[in-house]
Scaffold this motif. Structure first.
Motif, short mmCIF file in Angstrom:
data_model
loop_
_atom_site.label_atom_id
_atom_site.label_comp_id
_atom_site.label_asym_id
_atom_site.label_seq_id
_atom_site.Cartn_x
_atom_site.Cartn_y
_atom_site.Cartn_z
N CYS A 85 -3.67 -21.39 -6.11
CA CYS A 85 -2.41 -22.14 -6.82
C CYS A 85 -2.75 -23.42 -5.95
O CYS A 85 -2.57 -23.74 -5.00
CB CYS A 85 -1.35 -21.90 -7.43
N CYS A 121 -3.20 -28.42 -14.04
CA CYS A 121 -2.41 -26.80 -13.40
C CYS A 121 -1.46 -27.07 -14.56
O CYS A 121 -1.15 -26.53 -15.30
CB CYS A 121 -1.56 -26.60 -12.31
N LEU A 122 -2.11 -24.95 -13.91
CA LEU A 122 -1.16 -24.10 -15.44
C LEU A 122 -0.17 -24.44 -15.50
O LEU A 122 0.72 -24.71 -16.23
CB LEU A 122 -1.11 -22.67 -14.72
N GLU A 125 -5.72 -15.88 -14.51
CA GLU A 125 -5.87 -15.23 -13.03
C GLU A 125 -6.68 -15.97 -12.32
O GLU A 125 -7.64 -15.06 -12.02
CB GLU A 125 -4.84 -15.03 -12.04
N SER A 182 1.14 -22.03 -10.88
CA SER A 182 0.90 -21.51 -11.75
C SER A 182 1.96 -20.06 -11.95
O SER A 182 1.88 -19.75 -13.15
CB SER A 182 -0.67 -21.02 -11.01
N GLY A 203 -5.58 -20.40 -15.15
CA GLY A 203 -4.66 -20.52 -13.91
C GLY A 203 -5.21 -20.06 -12.56
O GLY A 203 -6.02 -18.94 -12.32
N CYS A 204 -4.46 -20.14 -11.65
CA CYS A 204 -5.37 -19.69 -10.29
C CYS A 204 -4.31 -18.86 -9.89
O CYS A 204 -2.96 -18.77 -10.79
CB CYS A 204 -5.20 -20.84 -8.71
N SER A 233 -1.50 -16.44 -8.52
CA SER A 233 0.38 -16.74 -8.25
C SER A 233 1.07 -15.85 -7.17
O SER A 233 -0.31 -14.56 -7.32
CB SER A 233 0.77 -17.24 -9.58
N GLN A 275 3.38 -18.57 -15.31
CA GLN A 275 3.29 -17.15 -15.93
C GLN A 275 4.38 -17.08 -16.47
O GLN A 275 4.81 -16.55 -17.24
CB GLN A 275 2.95 -16.65 -15.34
N CYS A 304 -7.62 -24.38 -16.03
CA CYS A 304 -7.14 -25.16 -14.36
C CYS A 304 -8.72 -25.99 -13.41
O CYS A 304 -9.66 -25.46 -13.34
CB CYS A 304 -6.15 -24.06 -13.50
N THR A 331 -3.52 -14.99 -21.02
CA THR A 331 -3.73 -16.05 -19.71
C THR A 331 -4.24 -15.50 -18.83
O THR A 331 -4.11 -13.78 -18.52
CB THR A 331 -1.96 -15.74 -18.89
#
Ligand code: SF4
Ligand code: SF4
Ligand code: SF4
Lengths: 204, 750
Positions: B686, B653-654, B720, B692, B677-678, B680, B696, B624, B718
């Motif tokens: 996110c 973005c994811l 975060e 995000s 990704g960020c 969530s 998921q 991301c 994956t």
């Protein structure tokens, strides 16, 4: 007076503000507990300063004034240095002790209270502390037998002090003093008057 | 751009790149594999001379795809800002030489890394177009402000000062909102010692004197359609008269409703007239008008008062508020001063568990209260007993004992319930499906109307802005506080988080500023936060669309409507350009000019894939661009090394990840894939709020794909990632390299 004190009313807080040195600071405590955590003697107290302040606000007059806690303060000033609200805690502790004593509520046979009185009386006689008499009155505090035992325990120290001319056995008979001790007593008397007037005027 | 595509590749040899890498070889990779028409090397590409060299090629040679092989795309953005071209960055500095050791035995793999990044940048260039405007845009400088409290009025005054005409829509007959009901307010100026004059009168006067501000009293917004730059709002009065006005952006400052104290029978509220709320005490203080405050039951002058903090708040009990309303401690101090300032002998006790006085002057105000003799008792109140005088039962938390005290008056600090309107369709879907076994995101639900809508948005996603825990309008507290999930609509004040009047006014200034910015952005067809300035926007190929509605449902910002046939209708200026719709589309018909299934898909295909026996695995990292990619850059700045087998592609973005990228990369022989990704969930980071989290959910399907290819599940992972995870990101990559060593290379190499 104590019958007038209702719990969680401000009567006792006001009484403290009016009669105790630095008492007007009590309301400023924010109950963080830093003083309680800082006091090196804290574990020997029934109520650390933080709790004493809360008890005053809660109107627990008897519990506070008859408490032994504030007599435990050694004036190390740790709490004053650390209190985020800058309360003069040490002074308040002494002020409370003093007030309790004035009211005759201080715990009987509290060693600090007792020793302070002996020290004061001793010094007042001649304007100088008579160490021999002071030491002996401390040793014989709990009676003759324990006094002899205590004295023997410190015998060697006593002998050494005498050898080094730090203490004279002659002190037992009168002892040295300041010139014109009478004048000193006048000074003290005047000071006492001023102090009493000040106590009278607290909070007025 | 009808013009022929022409790639110009520019290789920088500065910052040590020239010493560590073979620039001539990079250049030949660019021309041979990347099909760059022009390739130049420069010792210091970002200096004036280097930039001029590129500009000259754009001007004279017709270069319209610029590939810069130098530092990270996050560096030197001002230098490399060329117009009417697409820009692609091969990250040779942060992405290669700074994360690899400078030793002879590593030289080969390091050079391979750099060559791949050149191929990838050229592939992206090949499949990118220059963003063009959608034709939907136009500037509308009018700002709609919903709510005429101190927040709404401040927003209007601030926007007006900046030259933007405002309309305030207020549902009651007067301006001033909750603050107008206060005797005095919490001090906002040094020394923060005394209650301060109520600011409402001055604000109302200023609003009335401002020709740029129109006020609609007794009115509501009964319908809002459109998008930033072209909102159309129906403003209806109580009598039903409606007019429609156009606006560029909206500030929602709809405030709060006081918590209903009738839910607190344990505190004798409703039973004993001398148990009142803070709001009711304000009325008593106004009635006293500077004289002694009299209690409601018998009009006796109050001589003792107890304030019960956190009444029905900060509690998980049914019907209570879970949050801290943030203003009530200071409000109680202020109210205790109403008594003390008038008569110092009135006993005022504040019973609190944690005294919270936020704001610059909070601590001073607390101290001032203590100086005035307000007593603070750290305690938990369990009950208020009805009687001639109410009796407060509590536990003293310092003395650790139960106690009670009688008072003439008891004041409950009951807190605020945000006026944030109705739940959205998605929120209801989640609530409905919470325990349903067949929970399926995006299922259609009719919106139940038990709460009145505030905005009445004509969006298929729901009539109001989305909410978060405790019913406040969703916004990111720290990073982007005023942004809602509806672009162009900015929340301010207690509708988005608990706060006092002063904070609400500050908040309103921020929201007004964002609204102005968005009115302008929308006019230029540019994206709002976080891709501010981005001119690209998503479009879909109608012939391929199956009307599945995934894009409409998954768009975090409600940017997509549907036409009668169920085809998506994009509202360009509502869109934040996250690409979540693109990732959602099962038939891959959604794309941006410069970000599409191809721009990423072709990059991963451009990676040179060594054979199975080379002992050179390849790890694809889709990171991301908001937090994970910066974290990787910072890891590089800290010279933290990671595997030379990593190939990193920044994504928006994811949520924009297309499952086809995963399948394609597996098929083309990648040994491992890492998605970054960020965070969530409730404490999301996110930047597109839901992107995000949505991803998921989707990633659940990756397992099936792997299974069908007979590949190990560990090959796709994956994570975060927060922007501070600088030490974690290289570790994640290295761990994947180790995993591949253990499970072996992918069998899917050519
Ligand atoms: S440190 Fe000061 S403020 Fe904290 S509890 Fe002790 S006296 Fe109170
Ligand atoms: S000054 Fe007294 S109360 Fe304060 S820390 Fe020292 S001993 Fe304790
Ligand atoms: S999902 Fe993202 S990119 Fe797609 S329409 Fe919504 S905001 Fe725009």
């Amino acid at each position: 007076m104590s019958s007038m004190v209702e719990k969680y009313r401000n009567n006792f807080l006001k009484e403290v503000e009016a009669n105790v040195e630095e008492g007007e600071w009590v309301k400023m405590c924010m109950q963080c507990g830093v003083c309680a955590g800082s006091c090196p003697l804290g574990k020997h107290w029934d109520h650390p300063p933080q709790e004493i302040f809360m008890m005053i606000r809660a109107g627990k007059r008897d519990e506070v004034l008859t408490s032994d806690s504030m007599w435990m303060c050694t004036s190390c000033y740790n709490c004053i240095v650390r209190c985020p609200r800058e309360l003069p805690i040490t002074h308040i502790m002494h002020g409370l002790a003093n007030y309790a004593k004035r009211l005759g509520l201080a715990p009987k046979a509290q060693p600090t209270a007792w020793f302070s009185q002996v020290f004061w009386d001793n010094m007042m006689k001649k304007g100088r502390v008579n160490e021999l008499k002071l030491g002996l009155s401390l040793y014989f505090k709990d009676g003759f037998v324990s006094g002899i035992k205590e004295s023997l325990k410190h015998q060697k120290l006593g002998m050494n002090m005498m050898k080094a001319k730090r203490m004279s056995p002659m002190e037992l008979f009168g002892g040295h003093g300041v010139k014109n001790a009478g004048d000193l007593q006048k000074i003290i008397k005047k000071a006492q008057e001023i102090e009493n007037a000040r106590i009278e005027s607290y909070g007025k | 751009m009808a013009d022929e595509m022409k790639i110009g590749a520019y290789i920088c040899k500065g910052c040590g790149i020239g010493d560590r890498l073979n620039a001539d070889q990079l250049a030949s990779t660019a021309t041979r594999d990347g099909k760059a028409a022009i390739c130049q090397q420069h010792d210091f590409l970002c200096n004036e001379d280097g930039v001029k060299m590129i500009q000259a090629d754009i001007d004279n040679e017709g270069v319209n795809r610029v590939v810069i092989a130098a530092c990270s795309r996050r560096a030197k953005t001002e230098a490399f800002a060329f117009e009417n071209v697409t820009l692609h960055r091969a990250n040779l500095r942060e992405g290669v030489i700074w994360v690899r050791p400078d030793s002879d035995d590593q030289q080969e793999t390091t050079q391979e890394m750099a060559d791949d990044y050149i191929r990838m940048a050229c592939a992206e260039a090949k499949y990118s177009k220059i963003p063009e405007s959608s034709g939907q845009q136009g500037v509308n400088k009018n700002i709609l402000i919903v709510g005429g409290g101190v927040g709404g009025m401040t927003a209007a005054l601030e926007a007006s000062k900046a030259g933007y005409p405002c309309s305030i829509v207020e549902k009651t007959a007067t301006l001033g909102g909750a603050t107008a009901q206060l005797h005095k307010v919490i001090p906002t100026k040094a020394p923060f010692a005394d209650p301060q004059e109520n600011p409402v009168a001055a604000l109302v006067a200023a609003v009335e004197a401002d020709d740029n501000i129109t006020v609609y009293l007794n009115s509501r917004t009964t319908n809002i359609s459109g998008a930033p730059g072209r909102f159309a709002a129906d403003i209806s009065t109580e009598s039903g008269a409606t007019q429609t006005k156009e606006f560029g952006a909206i500030v929602q400052a709809s405030g709060f409703t006081p918590y209903d104290a009738n839910k607190l029978p344990e505190f004798a509220y409703g039973k004993n007239k001398d148990v009142v709320t803070q709001a009711e005490l304000e009325a008593l203080a106004i009635a006293a008008n500077g004289g002694a405050i009299k209690r409601p039951s018998d009009g006796k002058e109050v001589s003792s008062v107890v304030f019960v903090q956190c009444a029905g708040q900060r509690s998980k009990k049914e019907g209570h508020l879970e949050h801290c309303s943030g203003y009530c401690c200071s409000a109680s101090i202020k109210q205790a001063m109403y008594f003390k300032d008038q008569n110092p002998d009135v006993e005022t006790t504040i019973m609190y568990t944690d005294l919270r006085t936020p704001g610059a002057g909070g601590e001073n105000f607390y101290r001032s209260g203590q100086k005035k003799g307000v007593i603070f008792t750290k305690s938990v109140v369990s009950e208020v007993v009805d009687g001639a005088n109410p009796t407060v039962k509590f536990k003293d938390l310092i003395l650790n004992e139960e106690a009670e005290v009688e008072a003439d008056l008891v004041v409950l600090a009951t807190g605020m319930v945000p006026n944030s309107g109705q739940p959205t369709r998605a929120e209801l879907t989640i609530a409905e499906n919470e325990d349903a076994a067949s929970a399926k995101a995006g299922e259609e639900v009719e919106i139940r109307v038990d709460v009145e809508s505030i905005l009445n948005l004509d969006y298929r996603q729901g009539k109001d802005v989305p909410h978060m825990a405790n019913g406040f309008a969703d916004s990111h507290f720290i990073c982007f506080p005023y942004e809602t999930q509806r672009t162009g609509i900015y929340t301010a004040g207690p509708t988005r988080r608990p706060m006092d009047a002063k904070q609400a006014m500050d908040d309103a200034m921020g929201a007004a500023m964002r609204a102005i910015g968005e009115a302008e952005n929308a006019g230029l067809g540019r994206a709002a936060h976080p891709r501010s300035g981005d001119l690209s926007f998503p479009s879909f190929r109608k012939e391929g669309c199956t009307q599945c509605k995934r894009c409409t449902v998954e768009c975090p910002f409600g940017a997509i409507n549907e036409d009668e046939q169920g085809y998506p209708v994009y509202n360009e200026s509502r869109c934040r350009r996250c690409g979540t719709c693109m990732g959602a589309c099962p038939v891959r018909v959604i794309s941006f000019e410069n970000y599409s299934v191809d721009t990423v898909g072709q990059q991963l295909k451009a990676v040179d894939m060594p054979d199975e026996f080379s002992e050179k695995p390849r790890i694809l990292i889709l990171a991301c661009e908001n937090d994970a990619y910066p974290a990787l850059d910072m890891a590089a700045q800290n010279k933290l090394e990671y595997s030379a087998f990593a190939r990193i592609i920044p994504i928006r973005c994811l949520g924009s990840i297309s499952l086809s990228w995963i399948t394609d990369s597996m098929n083309s022989g990648f040994d491992g894939i890492i998605l970054m990704g960020c965070p969530s969930g409730d404490n999301y980071q996110c930047h597109f709020v839901k992107g995000s989290g949505t991803a998921q959910e989707r990633m659940g399907k990756v397992g099936d794909t792997l299974q069908s290819l007979s590949l190990e599940q560990e090959r796709v992972q994956t994570y975060e990632i927060s922007i501070t995870d600088i030490h974690k990101v290289p570790q994640i990559i290295n761990d994947m390299a180790t995993t591949i060593e253990q499970i072996g290379m992918s069998p899917f190499k050519f």
